[in-house]
Design a protein around this motif. Structure first.
Motif, PDB file in Angstrom:
ATOM      1  N   THR A  66      -7.738 -15.242  17.934  1.00 36.63           N
ATOM      2  CA  THR A  66      -7.292 -13.905  17.566  1.00 36.63           C
ATOM      3  C   THR A  66      -5.803 -13.748  17.813  1.00 36.63           C
ATOM      4  OG1 THR A  66      -9.455 -13.004  18.104  1.00 36.63           O
ATOM      5  CG2 THR A  66      -7.623 -11.444  17.991  1.00 36.63           C
ATOM      6  N   GLU A  67      -5.336 -14.265  18.979  1.00 33.33           N
ATOM      7  CA  GLU A  67      -3.930 -14.126  19.331  1.00 33.33           C
ATOM      8  C   GLU A  67      -3.034 -14.906  18.373  1.00 33.33           C
ATOM      9  OE1 GLU A  67      -3.848 -15.401  23.340  1.00 33.33           O
ATOM     10  OE2 GLU A  67      -4.407 -13.459  24.174  1.00 33.33           O
ATOM     11  N   GLU A  68      -3.547 -16.009  17.834  1.00 29.97           N
ATOM     12  CA  GLU A  68      -2.744 -16.856  16.971  1.00 29.97           C
ATOM     13  C   GLU A  68      -2.834 -16.451  15.508  1.00 29.97           C
ATOM     14  OE1 GLU A  68      -4.082 -20.792  17.705  1.00 29.97           O
ATOM     15  OE2 GLU A  68      -3.308 -20.885  19.749  1.00 29.97           O
ATOM     16  N   GLN A  69      -3.577 -15.377  15.201  1.00 33.46           N
ATOM     17  CA  GLN A  69      -3.731 -14.926  13.832  1.00 33.46           C
ATOM     18  C   GLN A  69      -2.382 -14.524  13.255  1.00 33.46           C
ATOM     19  OE1 GLN A  69      -6.501 -11.765  13.428  1.00 33.46           O
ATOM     20  NE2 GLN A  69      -6.265 -11.574  11.215  1.00 33.46           N
ATOM     21  N   GLN A  70      -2.087 -15.009  12.061  1.00 32.95           N
ATOM     22  CA  GLN A  70      -0.810 -14.741  11.426  1.00 32.95           C
ATOM     23  C   GLN A  70      -0.965 -13.672  10.354  1.00 32.95           C
ATOM     24  OE1 GLN A  70       2.210 -16.143  12.274  1.00 32.95           O
ATOM     25  NE2 GLN A  70       1.072 -16.989  13.993  1.00 32.95           N
ATOM     26  N   PRO A  71       0.052 -12.831  10.153  1.00 36.32           N
ATOM     27  CA  PRO A  71      -0.041 -11.787   9.120  1.00 36.32           C
ATOM     28  C   PRO A  71      -0.047 -12.401   7.726  1.00 36.32           C
ATOM     29  CG  PRO A  71       2.191 -11.902  10.001  1.00 36.32           C
ATOM     30  CD  PRO A  71       1.341 -12.810  10.859  1.00 36.32           C
ATOM     31  N   THR A  72      -0.708 -11.740   6.797  1.00 30.81           N
ATOM     32  CA  THR A  72      -0.740 -12.208   5.413  1.00 30.81           C
ATOM     33  C   THR A  72       0.514 -11.735   4.691  1.00 30.81           C
ATOM     34  OG1 THR A  72      -1.867 -10.214   4.620  1.00 30.81           O
ATOM     35  CG2 THR A  72      -3.256 -12.015   5.443  1.00 30.81           C
ATOM     36  N   LEU A  73       0.729 -12.263   3.490  1.00 30.76           N
ATOM     37  CA  LEU A  73       1.883 -11.848   2.688  1.00 30.76           C
ATOM     38  C   LEU A  73       1.793 -10.356   2.367  1.00 30.76           C
ATOM     39  CD1 LEU A  73       4.407 -12.323   0.975  1.00 30.76           C
ATOM     40  CD2 LEU A  73       2.909 -13.064  -0.893  1.00 30.76           C
ATOM     41  N   ASP A  74       0.608  -9.885   2.025  1.00 32.04           N
ATOM     42  CA  ASP A  74       0.441  -8.469   1.702  1.00 32.04           C
ATOM     43  C   ASP A  74       0.810  -7.583   2.887  1.00 32.04           C
ATOM     44  OD1 ASP A  74      -0.404  -9.079  -0.826  1.00 32.04           O
ATOM     45  OD2 ASP A  74      -2.544  -8.936  -0.381  1.00 32.04           O
ATOM     46  N   GLU A  75       0.443  -8.006   4.084  1.00 31.47           N
ATOM     47  CA  GLU A  75       0.768  -7.222   5.274  1.00 31.47           C
ATOM     48  C   GLU A  75       2.274  -7.181   5.508  1.00 31.47           C
ATOM     49  OE1 GLU A  75      -3.007  -7.716   8.300  1.00 31.47           O
ATOM     50  OE2 GLU A  75      -1.750  -9.473   7.963  1.00 31.47           O
ATOM     51  N   VAL A  76       2.922  -8.330   5.373  1.00 31.84           N
ATOM     52  CA  VAL A  76       4.369  -8.393   5.601  1.00 31.84           C
ATOM     53  C   VAL A  76       5.114  -7.553   4.564  1.00 31.84           C
ATOM     54  CG1 VAL A  76       6.375  -9.918   5.687  1.00 31.84           C
ATOM     55  CG2 VAL A  76       4.206 -10.671   6.676  1.00 31.84           C
ATOM     56  N   VAL A  77       4.659  -7.592   3.310  1.00 30.65           N
ATOM     57  CA  VAL A  77       5.275  -6.773   2.257  1.00 30.65           C
ATOM     58  C   VAL A  77       5.075  -5.291   2.556  1.00 30.65           C
ATOM     59  CG1 VAL A  77       5.138  -6.127  -0.191  1.00 30.65           C
ATOM     60  CG2 VAL A  77       5.079  -8.543   0.474  1.00 30.65           C
ATOM     61  N   ALA A  78       3.877  -4.946   3.047  1.00 28.03           N
ATOM     62  CA  ALA A  78       3.571  -3.543   3.344  1.00 28.03           C
ATOM     63  C   ALA A  78       4.446  -2.995   4.463  1.00 28.03           C
ATOM     64  CB  ALA A  78       2.098  -3.398   3.712  1.00 28.03           C
ATOM     65  N   TRP A  79       4.872  -3.845   5.369  1.00 20.73           N
ATOM     66  CA  TRP A  79       5.732  -3.385   6.466  1.00 20.73           C
ATOM     67  C   TRP A  79       7.026  -2.778   5.948  1.00 20.73           C
ATOM     68  CZ3 TRP A  79       5.203  -8.410   9.870  1.00 20.73           C
ATOM     69  CH2 TRP A  79       3.901  -8.448  10.406  1.00 20.73           C
ATOM     70  N   ALA A  80       7.483  -3.236   4.766  1.00 22.64           N
ATOM     71  CA  ALA A  80       8.724  -2.702   4.197  1.00 22.64           C
ATOM     72  C   ALA A  80       8.522  -1.304   3.623  1.00 22.64           C
ATOM     73  CB  ALA A  80       9.243  -3.646   3.110  1.00 22.64           C
ATOM     74  N   ARG A  81       7.274  -0.903   3.399  1.00 23.78           N
ATOM     75  CA  ARG A  81       6.986   0.419   2.846  1.00 23.78           C
ATOM     76  C   ARG A  81       6.726   1.467   3.928  1.00 23.78           C
ATOM     77  NH1 ARG A  81       3.519  -2.700  -0.639  1.00 23.78           N
ATOM     78  NH2 ARG A  81       1.699  -1.913   0.496  1.00 23.78           N
ATOM     79  N   SER A  82       6.365   1.010   5.125  1.00 24.45           N
ATOM     80  CA  SER A  82       5.967   1.981   6.143  1.00 24.45           C
ATOM     81  C   SER A  82       6.217   1.452   7.548  1.00 24.45           C
ATOM     82  CB  SER A  82       4.480   2.329   5.974  1.00 24.45           C
ATOM     83  OG  SER A  82       3.992   3.063   7.067  1.00 24.45           O
ATOM     84  N   PHE A  83       6.986   2.198   8.308  1.00 22.06           N
ATOM     85  CA  PHE A  83       7.205   1.841   9.709  1.00 22.06           C
ATOM     86  C   PHE A  83       5.910   1.998  10.503  1.00 22.06           C
ATOM     87  CE2 PHE A  83       8.726   3.178  14.049  1.00 22.06           C
ATOM     88  CZ  PHE A  83       9.153   1.915  14.430  1.00 22.06           C
ATOM     89  N   GLU A  84       5.096   2.953  10.102  1.00 17.55           N
ATOM     90  CA  GLU A  84       3.828   3.174  10.783  1.00 17.55           C
ATOM     91  C   GLU A  84       2.936   1.929  10.695  1.00 17.55           C
ATOM     92  OE1 GLU A  84      -0.070   6.150  10.699  1.00 17.55           O
ATOM     93  OE2 GLU A  84       1.598   6.468   9.307  1.00 17.55           O
TER      94      GLU A  84
END
Length: 208
Positions: A66-84
């Motif tokens: 669980t700790e080593e789980q890496q974010p997906t591309l969709d998640e990383v892209v979504a970070w640019a749309r929302s600080f939350e």
């Protein structure tokens, strides 16, 4: 006259007896020994110990995965749309923290996280202790990790110290959240920390 013991008999008497008590008539001997603690046999105690150890290893493997789980591309892209979305994601917070560390403002996120933990606390003794630790680490003017709070919020915190609660830092937490959102977040999106992660995720998708 007692019979003298031969060398073989002497060695037999000197050897530790680990066979357990003699088998009683009509009672089969259990499949264990009297020295289970040494792990020398497959007795019920030893098997139970091994089973507990295996369960613990499986649990630790699950935690590490669980700790080593890496974010997906969709998640990383979504970070640019929302600080939350960044703050709601453990991976997002870790990447954002890496950026803040490069700007010497990591204490803002650490303060926010400490306040989140305090709000979950219900034990009064723990609340008192954690509230004072947060004050000493992030509010006190003597702390090297002091966060930037206005005088009104700081005065409110000082008054709350006489009777700490798990929400006493709520206004201060919102002030620091707003500061990170307006000040640090835009720079984070343009930083090499975020850009490199985004590029690596895109490259991984193209490779697959």
């Amino acid at each position: 006259m007692p019979r003298s013991l031969s060398g073989v008999d002497m060695r037999k008497r000197q050897q530790p007896h680990i066979e357990g008590p003699p088998q009683a008539p009509g009672h089969p001997r259990p499949n264990n020994c009297c020295m289970c603690w040494c792990g020398c046999c497959k007795c019920l105690w030893n098997e139970d110990r091994m089973e507990r150890s295996e369960r613990a290893c499986t649990k630790m493997d699950s935690i590490e995965a669980t700790e080593e789980q890496q974010p997906t591309l969709d998640e990383v892209v979504a970070w640019a749309r929302s600080f939350e979305l960044v703050m709601r994601s453990s991976e997002g917070r870790e990447i954002f923290r890496e950026f803040l560390r490069s700007e010497y403002s990591e204490e803002n996120l650490l303060f926010w996280l400490a306040c989140e933990e305090l709000k979950k606390e219900t034990d009064l003794t723990a609340i008192d202790e954690k509230a004072r630790i947060i004050y000493e680490d992030y509010v006190s003017i003597l702390s090297p990790k002091e966060v930037s709070l206005d005088s009104r919020v700081r005065e409110g915190i000082n008054l709350s110290l006489t009777e700490p609660s798990n929400v006493m830092y709520e206004e201060a937490q919102l002030q620091i959240y707003t500061l990170m959102h307006r000040d640090s977040y835009p720079r984070f999106l343009n930083s090499s920390v975020y850009r490199n992660l985004l590029d690596s995720k895109r490259s991984s998708c193209l490779d697959t």
